[in-house]
Design a protein around this motif. Structure first.
Motif, PDB file in Angstrom:
ATOM      1  N   ALA A 164       3.692  -0.045  -4.014  1.00  0.00           N
ATOM      2  CA  ALA A 164       3.425  -0.798  -5.248  1.00  0.00           C
ATOM      3  C   ALA A 164       2.588   0.061  -6.201  1.00  0.00           C
ATOM      4  O   ALA A 164       1.553   0.602  -5.811  1.00  0.00           O
TER       5      ALA A 164
ATOM      6  N   ILE B 209       4.095   8.492 -10.448  1.00  0.00           N
ATOM      7  CA  ILE B 209       3.225   7.515  -9.793  1.00  0.00           C
ATOM      8  C   ILE B 209       2.364   8.228  -8.764  1.00  0.00           C
ATOM      9  O   ILE B 209       2.852   8.623  -7.715  1.00  0.00           O
ATOM     10  N   PRO B 210       1.076   8.398  -9.078  1.00  0.00           N
ATOM     11  CA  PRO B 210       0.198   9.044  -8.094  1.00  0.00           C
ATOM     12  C   PRO B 210       0.075   8.168  -6.852  1.00  0.00           C
ATOM     13  O   PRO B 210       0.461   6.997  -6.876  1.00  0.00           O
ATOM     14  N   PRO B 211      -0.450   8.721  -5.769  1.00  0.00           N
ATOM     15  CA  PRO B 211      -0.553   7.945  -4.526  1.00  0.00           C
ATOM     16  C   PRO B 211      -1.178   6.586  -4.786  1.00  0.00           C
ATOM     17  O   PRO B 211      -2.217   6.495  -5.450  1.00  0.00           O
ATOM     18  N   VAL B 212      -0.525   5.544  -4.266  1.00  0.00           N
ATOM     19  CA  VAL B 212      -0.934   4.180  -4.586  1.00  0.00           C
ATOM     20  C   VAL B 212      -1.931   3.693  -3.553  1.00  0.00           C
ATOM     21  O   VAL B 212      -2.036   4.205  -2.453  1.00  0.00           O
TER      22      VAL B 212
ATOM     23  N   LYS C 283       0.810  -1.210   0.000  1.00  0.00           N
ATOM     24  CA  LYS C 283       0.000   0.000   0.000  1.00  0.00           C
ATOM     25  C   LYS C 283       0.850   1.270   0.000  1.00  0.00           C
ATOM     26  O   LYS C 283       0.351   2.344  -0.337  1.00  0.00           O
TER      27      LYS C 283
ATOM     28  N   ILE D 185       0.028   0.446  -8.001  1.00  0.00           N
ATOM     29  CA  ILE D 185      -1.285  -0.155  -8.245  1.00  0.00           C
ATOM     30  C   ILE D 185      -2.320   0.830  -7.700  1.00  0.00           C
ATOM     31  O   ILE D 185      -2.173   1.316  -6.582  1.00  0.00           O
ATOM     32  N   TRP D 186      -3.322   1.110  -8.509  1.00  0.00           N
ATOM     33  CA  TRP D 186      -4.303   2.134  -8.140  1.00  0.00           C
ATOM     34  C   TRP D 186      -5.699   1.548  -8.148  1.00  0.00           C
ATOM     35  O   TRP D 186      -6.019   0.701  -8.986  1.00  0.00           O
TER      36      TRP D 186
END
Lengths: 86, 139, 139, 86
Positions: free
Chosen positions: C122, D76-79, C119, C124-125
């Protein structure tokens, strides 16, 4: 006098040689007294004194618990459930 | 088909899928599954197999009690615990603990707590059958 | 049949069984599985579905890096992480983290750590599709 | 001049309207400078300044990283991986 049923498990059963015992005891006998009686008859049990759990009718109890006619008593040697994991 | 039992002592091999399906509710984003597996050694000594014995009539209520303790301590959803008895080969599953919760921290903490308590008070015993033929109750 | 990939970003529904089978070695008595599930609400607002997007070429090496971090911190065995992408219905599994270890404490701690790090870093959205038709990236 | 490939994800892609951009930059340009350039062209990106992660060729990098011709850059926007779980 009262009559109680004793369940024995694991190492206790191996020592006593039976999974169950029926035992007559004086009225007012406690769990601790019954355990002491068993240890006299099966001295190899002595090493579990202070290391076991007590149950009456499938409920945890303590050594001072007074027994009644028909009670199912269990002396529970140290448990190791779930455990290949230390 | 019998109703699913969330707390069970069984001679049958364990499968986590029905426990996870039971535990998981739409409000729960986290499911933690603990699998306890028969190992091939204990403290360095090779084991050939393990056997488990339970005071089943008491073990199931104790598992329910442990789950209730966890539910008092953390905001969690459903819990399921299945414990196998009988002889297990190395690599077979001895115990499954599944905890669902809205948030993962509580699911992890509750699952770890349930396992700790199982090892403290559940009337279930393990006998190790050593590779050299001897057997010993784990105490 | 393709070789099992312990770290995977996939559009396919996730199944924990192959991850557990991969992770579990005869020396490991503990396997902890974390399942992250699409919930029916977020902070009280009803969700209809979720979608996940990943920078897959980078996410897989990041998952490998996170697993290596965990293996430096705790004496553990194998780790597997599968993360789903695309649209998920409520109740579907978004992520699976499986950690095997000789002892359960380390398995629990490492699995929680891996999820925390996923969280944090990584790529990943998650996009929440609200029951009222709006959609929003979770940030 | 160098040419870089920019990958855009999630809210960034929605703002820019494309998943990829090819951009010519002066030699010696840094990741931070490229981000600043993007923010000028797409002011809605400004709210991500200070909240994003940077990557070059699928490796984490920082805003001072100097770019080279052919680099693949990701902002990379907030994950929120794994997370139906807060």
């Amino acid at each position: 006098m009262i009559t109680i049923q004793i369940r024995l498990f694991a190492a206790h059963r191996d020592i006593v040689g039976r999974p169950e015992l029926t035992l007559a005891q004086p009225a007012g006998a406690t769990l601790g007294e019954v355990w002491a009686h068993l240890v006299v008859e099966h001295p190899a049990l002595a090493r579990y004194t202070g290391r076991l759990l007590f149950a009456v009718n499938q409920q945890f109890a303590d050594p001072t618990t007074v027994l009644h006619d028909g009670d199912e008593v269990a002396f529970i040697p140290p448990v190791s459930g779930g455990a290949a994991v230390l | 088909m019998p109703e699913f039992q969330p707390f069970l002592i069984t001679h049958q091999p364990l499968d986590p899928a029905p426990l996870v399906a039971y535990a998981q509710a739409p409000t729960d984003g986290a499911v933690v599954t603990f699998t306890g597996v028969a190992r091939n050694h204990v403290a360095g000594r090779p084991t050939a197999s393990l056997s488990y014995e339970a005071y089943a009539e008491m073990a199931v209520p104790v598992l329910e009690q442990i789950a209730a303790e966890a539910a008092e301590r953390w905001p969690i959803g459903r819990i399921a615990v299945h414990h196998r008895v009988g002889t297990l080969a190395i690599g077979e599953t001895a115990v499954l603990v599944v905890v669902a919760a809205p948030h993962r921290q509580e699911a992890f903490q509750a699952a770890a707590y349930v396992m700790d308590r199982i090892k403290e008070i559940a009337p279930i015993w393990k006998q190790e059958h050593w590779a050299d033929g001897a057997a010993e109750w784990r105490e």
